[in-house]
Design a protein around this motif. Structure first.
Motif, PDB file in Angstrom:
ATOM      1  N   THR A  57      -0.050  -2.538  -6.203  1.00 17.27           N
ATOM      2  CA  THR A  57       1.295  -2.319  -5.645  1.00 17.27           C
ATOM      3  C   THR A  57       2.084  -3.621  -5.590  1.00 17.27           C
ATOM      4  N   LEU A  58       1.408  -4.715  -5.259  1.00 22.41           N
ATOM      5  CA  LEU A  58       2.075  -6.013  -5.116  1.00 22.41           C
ATOM      6  C   LEU A  58       2.418  -6.650  -6.452  1.00 22.41           C
ATOM      7  N   LYS A  59       1.757  -6.238  -7.513  1.00 19.27           N
ATOM      8  CA  LYS A  59       1.865  -6.899  -8.810  1.00 19.27           C
ATOM      9  C   LYS A  59       3.320  -7.107  -9.262  1.00 19.27           C
ATOM     10  N   ASP A  60       4.145  -6.089  -9.143  1.00 21.03           N
ATOM     11  CA  ASP A  60       5.520  -6.158  -9.646  1.00 21.03           C
ATOM     12  C   ASP A  60       6.545  -6.589  -8.596  1.00 21.03           C
ATOM     13  N   ILE A  61       6.142  -6.647  -7.337  1.00 18.66           N
ATOM     14  CA  ILE A  61       7.141  -6.921  -6.289  1.00 18.66           C
ATOM     15  C   ILE A  61       6.879  -8.194  -5.504  1.00 18.66           C
ATOM     16  N   PHE A  62       5.725  -8.833  -5.704  1.00 21.40           N
ATOM     17  CA  PHE A  62       5.336  -9.940  -4.840  1.00 21.40           C
ATOM     18  C   PHE A  62       6.390 -11.044  -4.788  1.00 21.40           C
ATOM     19  N   GLN A  63       6.891 -11.477  -5.938  1.00 18.75           N
ATOM     20  CA  GLN A  63       7.853 -12.573  -5.975  1.00 18.75           C
ATOM     21  C   GLN A  63       9.292 -12.091  -5.760  1.00 18.75           C
ATOM     22  N   LYS A  64       9.494 -10.799  -5.538  1.00 16.62           N
ATOM     23  CA  LYS A  64      10.848 -10.260  -5.343  1.00 16.62           C
ATOM     24  C   LYS A  64      11.181 -10.028  -3.867  1.00 16.62           C
ATOM     25  N   TYR A  65      10.177 -10.135  -2.992  1.00 17.75           N
ATOM     26  CA  TYR A  65      10.378  -9.891  -1.562  1.00 17.75           C
ATOM     27  C   TYR A  65      10.454 -11.210  -0.800  1.00 17.75           C
ATOM     28  N   PHE A  66      11.160 -11.178   0.331  1.00 22.53           N
ATOM     29  CA  PHE A  66      11.196 -12.344   1.217  1.00 22.53           C
ATOM     30  C   PHE A  66       9.807 -12.607   1.803  1.00 22.53           C
ATOM     31  N   GLY A  67       9.122 -11.522   2.202  1.00 24.82           N
ATOM     32  CA  GLY A  67       7.809 -11.701   2.801  1.00 24.82           C
ATOM     33  C   GLY A  67       7.076 -10.386   2.969  1.00 24.82           C
ATOM     34  N   PHE A  68       5.804 -10.495   3.340  1.00 25.93           N
ATOM     35  CA  PHE A  68       4.958  -9.315   3.561  1.00 25.93           C
ATOM     36  C   PHE A  68       4.216  -9.452   4.881  1.00 25.93           C
ATOM     37  N   ILE A  69       4.136  -8.347   5.608  1.00 29.06           N
ATOM     38  CA  ILE A  69       3.394  -8.295   6.859  1.00 29.06           C
ATOM     39  C   ILE A  69       2.212  -7.349   6.655  1.00 29.06           C
ATOM     40  N   PHE A  70       1.010  -7.882   6.674  1.00 23.85           N
ATOM     41  CA  PHE A  70      -0.194  -7.059   6.527  1.00 23.85           C
ATOM     42  C   PHE A  70      -0.679  -6.651   7.910  1.00 23.85           C
ATOM     43  N   ILE A  71      -0.749  -5.364   8.139  1.00 23.29           N
ATOM     44  CA  ILE A  71      -1.391  -4.871   9.355  1.00 23.29           C
ATOM     45  C   ILE A  71      -2.776  -4.416   8.926  1.00 23.29           C
ATOM     46  N   THR A  72      -3.600  -5.405   8.636  1.00 25.59           N
ATOM     47  CA  THR A  72      -4.945  -5.195   8.100  1.00 25.59           C
ATOM     48  C   THR A  72      -5.826  -6.351   8.570  1.00 25.59           C
ATOM     49  N   ALA A  73      -7.050  -6.338   8.133  1.00 28.18           N
ATOM     50  CA  ALA A  73      -7.908  -7.506   8.335  1.00 28.18           C
ATOM     51  C   ALA A  73      -7.363  -8.655   7.491  1.00 28.18           C
ATOM     52  N   THR A  74      -7.555  -9.885   7.953  1.00 32.66           N
ATOM     53  CA  THR A  74      -7.071 -11.052   7.219  1.00 32.66           C
ATOM     54  C   THR A  74      -7.690 -11.129   5.828  1.00 32.66           C
ATOM     55  N   GLY A  75      -8.969 -10.768   5.716  1.00 34.96           N
ATOM     56  CA  GLY A  75      -9.650 -10.800   4.419  1.00 34.96           C
ATOM     57  C   GLY A  75      -8.989  -9.903   3.391  1.00 34.96           C
ATOM     58  N   ILE A  76      -8.550  -8.717   3.819  1.00 35.30           N
ATOM     59  CA  ILE A  76      -7.865  -7.801   2.902  1.00 35.30           C
ATOM     60  C   ILE A  76      -6.582  -8.439   2.383  1.00 35.30           C
ATOM     61  N   ALA A  77      -5.835  -9.063   3.281  1.00 36.89           N
ATOM     62  CA  ALA A  77      -4.580  -9.711   2.894  1.00 36.89           C
ATOM     63  C   ALA A  77      -4.833 -10.836   1.893  1.00 36.89           C
TER      64      ALA A  77
END
Length: 336
Positions: A57-77
């Motif tokens: 999911t992140l592959k095409d949008i990672f550099q297009k967003y200001f930021g990401f908030i993971f509500i997950t374990a840190t390892g997953i992020a």
């Protein structure tokens, strides 16, 4: 190119509830769009589906967003973003929030990407504890890249910024030299008088240059990019200070101009002929342009109107083969 979106990544029902809470509270106070991504089994009309994996999911949008908030374990992020990380001056910020909303931790681009600031904002909204680990923040001191971020500037070099920041953290004396008004007293050189054998120096480029572009139909992006580069070089201006490119509305579909703005990674502002007519008297007119477009000047007015308007035209008309470039330099101090 502006990054206005924040992505929330979560893979649990409880995480979605917290994500929606963050989205609601953040949109009420700040002006950034938030998109929640989750698994299909938890998805609804307020969320986007993680089709295969978070990484996919992140592959095409990672550099297009200001930021990401993971509500997950840190390892997953960490595992999800690892292959997309490029450099701290271009990467989006990434935060991790636990499902209970007790802690907010920035793990990528804390300074230049705005992660530490976003952490404080989310922490305040949720009454959570922000966990900041950058040395300048925990010591209550400001880093050079934070200064650059706050003034929307561009660092000369990450390495020199790191060296000067380390001196700040160590409690050494550091001076910031800023002219009274950059647009009027922009220095070409600096003399440092000191008995120190080694002095760490870094530079921040203010984003205060607006370029106006006029061109013949079908002009290639390569020619427009070259014209802009040559114009900046002629006036000893850095590409890193380029803030915006402006052109007239009838050129809004001009591929060369659109692609040039993408190349320089700046916004392209489309200026209407009606706006130009109000100020075209301040600029040198072209009879040909007036007969063709109904306005006497294009690039000069567009350079001024694409900016915040306070400042000065430092190059009204630089002509190339079928291309006209104008340069407007904004004030960076007195108008805030």
């Amino acid at each position: 190119m502006s990054k206005n979106k924040i992505g929330i990544i979560t893979v649990t029902k409880k995480g979605i509830e917290l994500g929606k809470k963050i989205k609601k509270l953040y949109l009420e106070k700040y002006n950034k769009d938030i998109v929640i991504f989750t698994l299909e089994k938890f998805s609804d009309k307020e969320t986007e589906i993680i089709e295969i994996s978070i990484k996919d999911t992140l592959k095409d949008i990672f550099q297009k967003y200001f930021g990401f908030i993971f509500i997950t374990a840190t390892g997953i992020a960490v595992r999800s973003i690892a292959s997309f990380i490029e450099s701290k001056d271009i990467d989006p910020c990434v935060l991790v929030v636990d499902e209970n909303g007790n802690f907010v931790i920035p793990i990528l681009s804390g300074h230049l990407g705005g992660g530490n600031n976003l952490t404080k904002e989310i922490g305040s909204l949720l009454n959570s504890i922000p966990i900041l680990t950058t040395s300048s923040d925990i010591s209550g001191k400001i880093a050079v890249d934070t200064i650059a971020m706050k003034i929307n500037g561009k660092l000369e070099s990450l390495e020199s910024a790191k060296k000067v920041t380390s001196l700040i953290v160590a409690g050494e004396k550091i001076e910031i030299k800023v002219p009274e008004n950059i647009s009027n007293e922009n220095p070409k050189g600096i003399i440092i008088i000191s008995n120190q054998k080694n002095i760490e120096i870094t530079q921040i480029f203010p984003k205060n240059i607006s370029i106006g572009v006029g061109c013949k139909r079908g002009t290639s992006k390569e020619k427009i990019i070259s014209a802009i580069k040559n114009s900046l070089e002629k006036y000893n201006l850095s590409e890193k200070s380029l803030k915006v490119i402006g052109t007239v509305d009838i050129k809004k579909d001009e591929i060369g101009i659109i692609e040039a703005s993408k190349y320089f990674n700046v916004d392209l502002k489309i200026i209407s002929k009606n706006e130009i007519k109000k100020i075209e008297g301040k600029f040198q007119k072209s009879e040909f342009v007036e007969k063709t477009l109904g306005i006497g000047a294009v690039s000069g007015p567009c350079a001024m109107l694409a900016s915040r308007k306070k400042g000065e035209i430092i190059a009204e008309k630089i002509k190339y083969d079928g291309i006209t470039i104008s340069i407007f330099q904004e004030e960076t101090r007195k108008d805030g």
